[in-house]
Design a protein around this motif. Structure first.
Motif, short mmCIF file in Angstrom:
data_model
loop_
_atom_site.label_atom_id
_atom_site.label_comp_id
_atom_site.label_asym_id
_atom_site.label_seq_id
_atom_site.Cartn_x
_atom_site.Cartn_y
_atom_site.Cartn_z
N SER A 140 0.86 -1.18 0.00
CA SER A 140 0.00 0.00 0.00
C SER A 140 0.90 1.24 0.00
CB SER A 140 -0.93 -0.02 1.22
OG SER A 140 -1.83 1.07 1.19
N THR A 189 -14.23 -0.15 1.48
CA THR A 189 -12.87 -0.55 1.09
C THR A 189 -12.68 -2.04 1.26
OG1 THR A 189 -12.03 -0.03 3.32
CG2 THR A 189 -11.91 1.70 1.66
N ASN A 200 -7.49 -6.00 -9.27
CA ASN A 200 -8.51 -4.97 -9.39
C ASN A 200 -8.91 -4.33 -8.06
OD1 ASN A 200 -8.70 -5.30 -12.16
ND2 ASN A 200 -10.25 -6.90 -12.01
N THR A 201 -8.32 -4.78 -6.95
CA THR A 201 -8.68 -4.19 -5.66
C THR A 201 -7.49 -3.47 -5.01
OG1 THR A 201 -8.20 -6.21 -4.40
CG2 THR A 201 -10.45 -5.93 -5.26
N VAL A 202 -6.37 -3.37 -5.71
CA VAL A 202 -5.19 -2.71 -5.13
C VAL A 202 -5.53 -1.28 -4.70
CG1 VAL A 202 -2.86 -1.88 -5.62
CG2 VAL A 202 -3.56 -4.14 -6.41
N GLU A 214 -11.69 -5.88 2.44
CA GLU A 214 -10.44 -6.55 2.75
C GLU A 214 -9.76 -7.03 1.47
OE1 GLU A 214 -11.01 -9.60 5.66
OE2 GLU A 214 -11.68 -8.20 7.22
N PRO A 215 -9.23 -6.10 0.69
CA PRO A 215 -8.55 -6.49 -0.56
C PRO A 215 -7.33 -7.35 -0.25
CG PRO A 215 -8.14 -4.19 -0.05
CD PRO A 215 -9.17 -4.65 0.92
N LYS A 216 -7.21 -8.45 -0.95
CA LYS A 216 -6.15 -9.42 -0.66
C LYS A 216 -5.02 -9.31 -1.68
CE LYS A 216 -9.66 -12.66 1.02
NZ LYS A 216 -10.75 -11.68 0.84
N TRP A 242 -1.88 0.31 5.02
CA TRP A 242 -2.82 -0.60 4.35
C TRP A 242 -4.06 -0.59 5.22
CZ3 TRP A 242 -1.02 -5.20 1.10
CH2 TRP A 242 -2.09 -5.94 0.61
N TYR A 280 -8.06 -0.03 -3.39
CA TYR A 280 -8.85 0.11 -2.17
C TYR A 280 -7.98 -0.01 -0.91
CZ TYR A 280 -13.14 -0.34 -4.90
OH TYR A 280 -14.16 -0.13 -5.79
N ARG A 281 -6.74 -0.42 -1.05
CA ARG A 281 -5.92 -0.72 0.14
C ARG A 281 -5.64 0.52 0.99
NH1 ARG A 281 -1.19 -4.50 -2.65
NH2 ARG A 281 -2.55 -6.21 -3.31
N GLU A 340 -5.09 -9.78 -5.93
CA GLU A 340 -6.27 -9.24 -6.59
C GLU A 340 -5.90 -7.93 -7.28
OE1 GLU A 340 -9.59 -10.93 -3.37
OE2 GLU A 340 -9.15 -8.77 -3.49
#
Length: 705
Positions: free
Chosen positions: A234, A275, A284-286, A277-279, A257, A288-289, A282
């Motif tokens: 993050s 937001t 496409n969810t970076v 819990e982007p793992k 993060w 949101y971290r 992934e």
């Protein structure tokens, strides 16, 4: 040559002389040994700006430069380096400012690796750049306007796809603490706004649609996906979440993060966005971290958050877009967007003023105060010098400095009772900042730098005080110093002619990984686990700490030359457990080869970073008229050795330095750079060995080597 296909570089630089009106282009090729960005700009400054030039002289230049990775699809390659002479420190030595936003990408797509502005206009102008069409135009209609109105007016005039990089009233009025703002709230500080103001240059307006060629597009795309899938964390490359989450082995409350279930962008278009819990893994969810608004301003900020935004090519998005009605009611702006010190000034003021307007006790008022101050500063193009301005103003109010030194009429312009828990009214702060930006009054000296106002107002005790955070007697504050790895942080705080802005070390420090895991990584990267210590529990200097300090400097300089965001790069760690949390420190070299076609190693890139650092050291030596860096330039303020008087150095709970150990640290650091171990200056042998014999000859002719 500039018309041939060039991979990474455009191959062309733009030169604009505001005195003569002459506009020319020239090849980038002679400067490629210094990569681009900071390296390219510093070489031009060395070659073309003589020692003794003052920052507001027409002979001074301001250089906007990008690197071969800018706008190529490489993640986080959206920075711009801006190089000129310092307006607020001793001897006005060469400094670099840096900004994100869209400026660098637009420059590159317009066809330029650098824009060199020289001379000075006798009337307000702006520079309109549309690919090869470059014109100097009258800025009479926007002179006197803030950066927001200027950006809107010039965007409507030149096209809404342009990027506007503008100064506000602070720069126009030659206030030493002034900055350049592009894309509404992306700032480049170090007094560069005043340099533009001295040239009567209100703005650069840039649009380009030229292709950026890369040698291996497939490799760039694959490396990008690999980096986003396995390596990147993050903001500041923190690689664990700040809250316990099902997927994560570790968590750390201090991590950036910050994404979590129930944490929303409450004002998002169409309704709140969680937001979650982007793992890792992934892609496409970076984005949101990082919820930087709540990290800086507390949980209450989620109610004001529209979204997290970012610079060109950034997947992290550490830039907070907020809407705060109370800020508009205070005479500032409702819409706010920023990522660093201008976005949380009250954190510093509250520690001194003790007004009760704290994040915990008055959360909504805290958000409003910060938004009002931050948006006002950005509109004025007023720089905080890594929060020194906030601390200094608060100190001058609390200790009665303003009451003592200001003419009564000026002091009584402000209702000081508004800075109390009973009122909590930020409108007086807005008034104070606008007054300072005029630079025609006594209070304005607080924005000339501590080296000026502390002497003028007989308050040198504040200058050499932990609360002021001034770290160097030449006039700049700490930026992740002794509190970040002890001697390592202190060493890199000495190198430049301003606060260092190095995040390579603090990214690693705050990664969130357990200490034993970080020590194992430290052994692999810097040669020993003793390169790092637990926070506030430091051990004496050793060669591995010297390696770590050297690496912190050269990676930062490398990133500012490529140009990459050092707020996330380098990739020392990873959030991926399957990699045992190891990052990939060869990514810069891999991307460099994919973009430029030139096969380089990481070690070779580090060597160029060292060379660029040495180049600026040479320019500094020439500007301060001595080669004795140890006793003239790299001199830490005394409070770093006298703080916590009842606790010895190397005791748990203090970041106090030991004087003899500090001298050893300087010697080891100098040796790691192959500089003279006693003086800290570059050696003739080093300059010869690195293709800098012309610089050696200059310095020898001036008796400096």
């Amino acid at each position: 040559m500039a018309d041939e296909k060039s991979f990474g570089w455009t191959g062309k630089m733009l030169r604009v002389n505001l005195t003569t009106g002459r506009i020319t282009t020239e090849p980038t090729e002679p400067y490629k040994a210094y990569i681009g960005g900071m390296g390219l700009a510093n070489k031009i400054m060395y070659d073309e700006v003589p020692a003794g030039t003052e920052p507001f002289d027409p002979e001074n230049k301001i250089i906007f430069a990008v690197g071969p990775l800018t706008a190529t699809g490489v993640p986080l390659a959206g920075r711009t380096t801006i190089c000129s002479l310092s307006t607020y420190t001793t001897d006005h030595l060469v400094v670099d400012a840096h900004c994100g936003g869209m400026l660098g990408a637009k420059m590159k797509m317009a066809g330029y690796d650098a824009i060199i502005v020289e001379g000075a206009s006798d009337k307000p102008v702006y520079l309109a750049i549309h690919n090869d069409d470059v014109k100097i135009k009258s800025a009479a209609a926007v002179w006197g306007q803030g950066t927001r109105a200027t950006t809107e007016m010039l965007s409507r005039l030149e096209g809404t796809r342009t990027c506007v990089a503008a100064i506000g009233q602070a720069g126009e009025n030659l206030l030493p603490y002034s900055c350049i703002i592009n894309s509404r709230n992306h700032s480049a500080g170090a007094g560069t706004g005043a340099v533009m103001g001295s040239k009567k240059l209100k703005a650069l307006v840039i649009e380009g649609d030229k292709p950026i060629y890369v040698a291996d597009p497939k490799a760039v795309a694959e490396l990008s996906d690999y980096m986003l899938r396995e390596i990147i964390g993050s903001n500041n490359n923190h690689v664990v979440p700040s809250t316990q989450q099902e997927w994560a082995e570790f968590y750390d409350a201090d991590s950036r993060w910050t994404a979590a279930k129930g944490l929303n962008w409450e004002l998002a278009e169409g309704g709140p966005i969680e937001t979650g819990e982007p793992k890792p893994g992934e892609l496409n969810t970076v984005g949101y971290r990082c919820m930087k608004s709540t990290k800086d301003l507390g949980p209450a900020a989620s109610a004001y958050t529209i979204k997290m935004n970012g610079c060109h090519s950034c997947p992290i998005h550490c830039y907070s877009d907020l809407r705060v009605e109370g800020s508009g009611e205070a005479g500032a702006f409702e819409t706010s967007g920023n990522t660093c010190a201008a976005n949380f000034p009250w954190r510093y003021a509250e520690t001194i003023l003790k007004t009760g307007i704290s994040q915990k006790e008055m959360p909504d008022e805290y958000v409003t105060f910060n938004a009002a101050i931050g948006t006002t500063m950005d509109d004025l193009g007023l720089w905080c010098n890594y929060a020194s301005l906030h601390r200094d103003i608060a100190h001058c109010i609390k200790e009665g400095i303003f009451k003592r030194v200001l003419p009564a009429e000026e002091y009584n312009m402000f209702d000081w009772s508004k800075l109390t828990p009973e009122n909590a009214d930020p409108s007086v702060c807005v008034q104070i900042l606008r007054h300072i930006a005029q630079n025609d009054n006594e209070m304005a000296y607080v924005a000339h730098g501590d080296i000026v106002w502390c002497e003028r107002w007989d308050d040198m005790e504040w200058f050499d005080n932990k609360a002021s955070t001034m770290i160097n007697y030449r006039g700049w504050p700490v930026h992740h110093a002794a509190e970040c790895f002890g001697q390592v942080g202190m060493l890199y705080n000495m190198v430049f002619n301003r606060d260092d802005m190095i995040h390579s070390a603090v990214n690693f420090q705050g990664s969130g990984l357990p200490l034993d895991l970080k020590k194992a990584i430290a052994a692999e990267v810097w040669g020993g686990e003793d390169a790092i210590d637990p926070p506030k529990n430091y051990t004496p200097m050793n060669e591995h700490k010297a390696n770590f300090a050297w690496w912190s400097v050269v990676t930062d300089v490398l990133h500012d030359s490529l140009t990459l965001c050092n707020w996330v790069w380098p990739m020392t760690c990873s959030p991926t457990k399957a990699r045992d949390y190891r990052g990939d420190l060869d990514l810069e070299a891999k991307f460099f080869k994919a973009v430029t076609g030139q096969d380089v190693t990481t070690e070779e890139l580090y060597e160029i970073g060292e060379k660029i650092t040495t180049l600026q050291r040479c320019n500094t030596m020439r500007g301060m008229h001595t080669d004795d860096f140890r006793n003239v330039h790299d001199v830490a303020t005394k409070w770093t050795f006298t703080q916590d008087p009842d606790i010895p150095a190397f005791s748990e709970g203090t970041v106090k330095l030991d004087w003899e150990d500090w001298q050893k640290a300087l010697s080891m650091f100098y040796a790691r750079f192959s500089w003279d171990e006693q003086k800290g200056c570059p050696t003739a042998a080093y300059l010869d060995a690195h293709g800098m014999s012309d610089i050696k000859a200059d310095l020898q002719a001036e008796g400096l080597m």
